[in-house]
Design an enzyme around this catalytic site. Sequence first.
Site, PDB file in Angstrom:
ATOM      1  N   LYS A 144       3.592  -3.397  -6.486  1.00  0.00           N
ATOM      2  CA  LYS A 144       5.046  -3.322  -6.468  1.00  0.00           C
ATOM      3  C   LYS A 144       5.490  -3.435  -5.010  1.00  0.00           C
ATOM      4  CE  LYS A 144       8.600  -2.180  -9.171  1.00  0.00           C
ATOM      5  NZ  LYS A 144       8.875  -3.130 -10.244  1.00  0.00           N
ATOM      6  N   CYS A 179       0.866  -1.167   0.000  1.00  0.00           N
ATOM      7  CA  CYS A 179       0.000   0.000   0.000  1.00  0.00           C
ATOM      8  C   CYS A 179       0.906   1.221   0.000  1.00  0.00           C
ATOM      9  CB  CYS A 179      -0.862   0.009   1.250  1.00  0.00           C
ATOM     10  SG  CYS A 179      -1.717  -1.527   1.533  1.00  0.00           S
ATOM     11  N   ASN A 219       0.607   0.387   6.589  1.00  0.00           N
ATOM     12  CA  ASN A 219       1.090  -0.608   5.612  1.00  0.00           C
ATOM     13  C   ASN A 219       1.592  -1.803   6.393  1.00  0.00           C
ATOM     14  OD1 ASN A 219       0.667   1.146   3.551  1.00  0.00           O
ATOM     15  ND2 ASN A 219       2.812   1.324   2.923  1.00  0.00           N
ATOM     16  N   GLY A 220       1.296  -3.020   5.899  1.00  0.00           N
ATOM     17  CA  GLY A 220       1.805  -4.212   6.571  1.00  0.00           C
ATOM     18  C   GLY A 220       0.668  -5.089   7.054  1.00  0.00           C
ATOM     19  N   GLU A 238       1.243 -11.919 -16.228  1.00  0.00           N
ATOM     20  CA  GLU A 238       0.928 -10.875 -15.251  1.00  0.00           C
ATOM     21  C   GLU A 238       0.404  -9.600 -15.895  1.00  0.00           C
ATOM     22  OE1 GLU A 238       4.189  -9.487 -12.780  1.00  0.00           O
ATOM     23  OE2 GLU A 238       5.602  -9.771 -14.395  1.00  0.00           O
ATOM     24  N   ARG A 256       1.696   1.520  -6.131  1.00  0.00           N
ATOM     25  CA  ARG A 256       1.952   0.557  -5.049  1.00  0.00           C
ATOM     26  C   ARG A 256       0.713  -0.227  -4.632  1.00  0.00           C
ATOM     27  NH1 ARG A 256       6.776   1.205  -1.896  1.00  0.00           N
ATOM     28  NH2 ARG A 256       5.724  -0.072  -0.373  1.00  0.00           N
ATOM     29  N   HIS A 293       6.239 -35.556 -21.467  1.00  0.00           N
ATOM     30  CA  HIS A 293       5.826 -36.341 -20.301  1.00  0.00           C
ATOM     31  C   HIS A 293       4.438 -35.934 -19.797  1.00  0.00           C
ATOM     32  CE1 HIS A 293       9.643 -38.361 -20.199  1.00  0.00           C
ATOM     33  NE2 HIS A 293      10.231 -37.188 -20.339  1.00  0.00           N
ATOM     34  N   GLU A 333      10.631 -16.549 -17.110  1.00  0.00           N
ATOM     35  CA  GLU A 333      10.413 -15.110 -16.974  1.00  0.00           C
ATOM     36  C   GLU A 333       9.479 -14.597 -18.089  1.00  0.00           C
ATOM     37  OE1 GLU A 333      10.658 -13.113 -14.748  1.00  0.00           O
ATOM     38  OE2 GLU A 333      10.708 -11.111 -15.626  1.00  0.00           O
ATOM     39  N   TRP A 356      -3.854  -1.855  -0.944  1.00  0.00           N
ATOM     40  CA  TRP A 356      -3.846  -3.146  -1.643  1.00  0.00           C
ATOM     41  C   TRP A 356      -4.323  -4.130  -0.595  1.00  0.00           C
ATOM     42  CZ3 TRP A 356      -1.500  -7.966  -1.215  1.00  0.00           C
ATOM     43  CH2 TRP A 356      -1.504  -8.750  -2.368  1.00  0.00           C
ATOM     44  N   LYS A 377       5.936 -12.731 -17.383  1.00  0.00           N
ATOM     45  CA  LYS A 377       5.642 -11.390 -17.911  1.00  0.00           C
ATOM     46  C   LYS A 377       4.323 -11.401 -18.665  1.00  0.00           C
ATOM     47  CE  LYS A 377       7.632  -9.335 -16.189  1.00  0.00           C
ATOM     48  NZ  LYS A 377       8.663  -9.348 -15.216  1.00  0.00           N
TER      49      LYS A 377
HETATM   50  C1  F6R Z   1       7.219  -9.695 -11.626  1.00  0.00           C
HETATM   51  C2  F6R Z   1       7.680  -9.016 -10.443  1.00  0.00           C
HETATM   52  C3  F6R Z   1       7.721  -9.794  -9.176  1.00  0.00           C
HETATM   53  C4  F6R Z   1       8.974  -9.419  -8.349  1.00  0.00           C
HETATM   54  C5  F6R Z   1       8.905 -10.104  -6.981  1.00  0.00           C
HETATM   55  C6  F6R Z   1      10.120  -9.811  -6.141  1.00  0.00           C
HETATM   56  O1  F6R Z   1       7.245  -8.864 -12.736  1.00  0.00           O
HETATM   57  O2  F6R Z   1       7.992  -7.862 -10.458  1.00  0.00           O
HETATM   58  O3  F6R Z   1       7.680 -11.160  -9.409  1.00  0.00           O
HETATM   59  O4  F6R Z   1      10.096  -9.809  -9.052  1.00  0.00           O
HETATM   60  O5  F6R Z   1       7.759  -9.665  -6.306  1.00  0.00           O
HETATM   61  O6  F6R Z   1      10.240  -8.449  -5.880  1.00  0.00           O
HETATM   62  P1  F6R Z   1      11.612  -7.844  -5.379  1.00  0.00           P
HETATM   63  O7  F6R Z   1      12.601  -8.007  -6.481  1.00  0.00           O
HETATM   64  O8  F6R Z   1      11.298  -6.401  -5.085  1.00  0.00           O
HETATM   65  O9  F6R Z   1      12.007  -8.620  -4.164  1.00  0.00           O
END
Ligand code: F6R
Length: 603
Positions: free
Chosen positions: A598, A2, A98-99, A483, A28, A499, A476, A74, A480
């Site tokens: 994020k 958040c 937050n938390g 998400e 965020r 398999h 990866e 969030w 991408k």
């Molecule tokens: C995907 C993404 C997440 C972060 C994960 C770790 O695009 O951004 O999977 O990689 O949440 O975040 P950090 O690197 O901040 O620990």
Amino acid sequence: MCGIVGYVGNDDNCVRVLINGLKRLDYRGYDSSGIAYFNNGKFNIIKEEGKLTNLISKVNLDSKSNIGIGHTRWATHGAANKQNAHPHKMGKFTIVHNGIIENYDELKKDLIKKGYKFKSDTDTEVISALLDYLYSKENDVLKVVQKLNFFLKGSYALGILCDDDKDALYALKKNSPLIIGVSDGKNYIASDVPAILNKTKKYVALEDDCYAKITKDDVKIFKDGKNLDLNVKEFEYDDASISKQGYEHFMLKEINEQPEVFKKTTNPYLKNNFEWLLKKMPDFTKYKCIRIVACGSATHAGLIGKQMIEKYANCEVNVETASEFRYRKQFLKDDELVIVISQSGETADTLEALKIAKDNGNDTLGIINEKGSTIAREAKMVLYTEAGKEIAVATTKAYSAQVAMLSLIALNLSLKKDLIDKKEIKELLKDVKKIPDYMQELLSNKELYRKIANDIKDYNDVFFIGREVDYALAQEGSLKLKEISYTHSEAYAAGELKHGTISLIDEGTPVVAIVTDDEIAPKTISNIKEVKSRGAHVIGITNDSCSDASDYYDELIKIPKVNDLFQPLLAIIPLQMIAYELAKLKGCNIDKPKNLAKSVTVE
Ligand code: F6R
């Protein structure tokens, strides 16, 4: 996850400062938002469900106020609705949080017995009630905030207002980031730098278990009742670095920044024929093996690191997801280095994994993007990636900077162990210089990525296949895609398809095949033939030295061949761009995908 912003100052602009701060924190958390500000003799609370624009439409930006707090949420405890949005007020206390409070249930039961009635399902409302209760016994806000810290278990960054003290903003922090922005006659709190970056350059980072009393002219920080010295620092980035600078999305801007990020991350280590690589990195030769622990894309970067370090430095590497690692029985060896990788440096599971490794007595190394973040401070050694501020929720440039750093670690170990010869070093140096231009070349293929996105847009499932390093890339690429475009996809080790999963391949099923490692390419190419003969639409990402399956690709993205150590940094660009173009085509919210945030500061 958040966002928190708070203000106390010598002007009456507070409402604008809060709304502006929330706009800048919008990335965020974004399922509801709210503000509390002092006006007409009381703290007024306005909150709304949904986008920040819903809140803004309810707020009079011209309301006069000189103190207040704001929040974008969030959801963790309780649905994403107006009732559960912050700020929460109980009795005399209005707070944003937050938390996660782990013992909120027992605290809540106790407070209900004491007569408190709760309107929301949140753990946050419990904190405001607890503050109010403690205050009814003590009547001193600062002491009550100090006491609160003994009652709460979990993670919390708190902005606190008390009806009896309309001139001071209080803050408390544990396991969730909080900074205090300082300037003349105006002070701020924020969960993240962008919220206040256009207001002040100076800040103090609140440490765990510390609390603060902030007025317009003064900032005082305490721990266990003791007043601490202020360690005022300057922000690393400027306001321009957190704007889109003409790009349609932050994600596109950040994908395009990768050539520059690569240079910034690797240059400091690659001067004087790698002399600096040997000098500027710790000595890793003393470790028999390495454990990499991270979350999400950072784990995928770790998987590439594993391939590089094992292949080039002949050192065993195991990669684990932090959320699994932290609850598992541990078999860490005494001579095992634990590397944690994190863009934000605040990810709760990664931080916990780091603490477990430290408690076990292992040496720890953080590969971190955010300077001074919690993980950076906690790890024994730190190597910073130089990706700058990443705003888009889905990581791109920070991920590739992590991959680059891991390749440098592999190279450092390889050099120290004398496993690489002079000729290869010379070639490698040449390649490194060319990489930013090659990245630029790949970034310019927009039409091709758009066409591929168009070809796959009507399919519900996309498969990504590869072997070894290409499998790590496939993971990866798949993440991408799902998400940001909400298209289901799976990454498969190419040899594993037969398999079971090959039964899902039908006429036209999109399969993205990554073939960049020439040693294993013939094996992957056999797997491509298997899916092709079952009707798959194959999109190949490959280089000149592995391209003899040209006939089997429906679309071919050629990437320049560079030394294997740095090849993934080129292969990732088409994967990021295909996801981006598909998300754009489907009209998705690219920078802020639904349900995601994020910096995941909850477990
Ligand atoms: C995907 C993404 C997440 C972060 C994960 C770790 O695009 O951004 O999977 O990689 O949440 O975040 P950090 O690197 O901040 O620990």
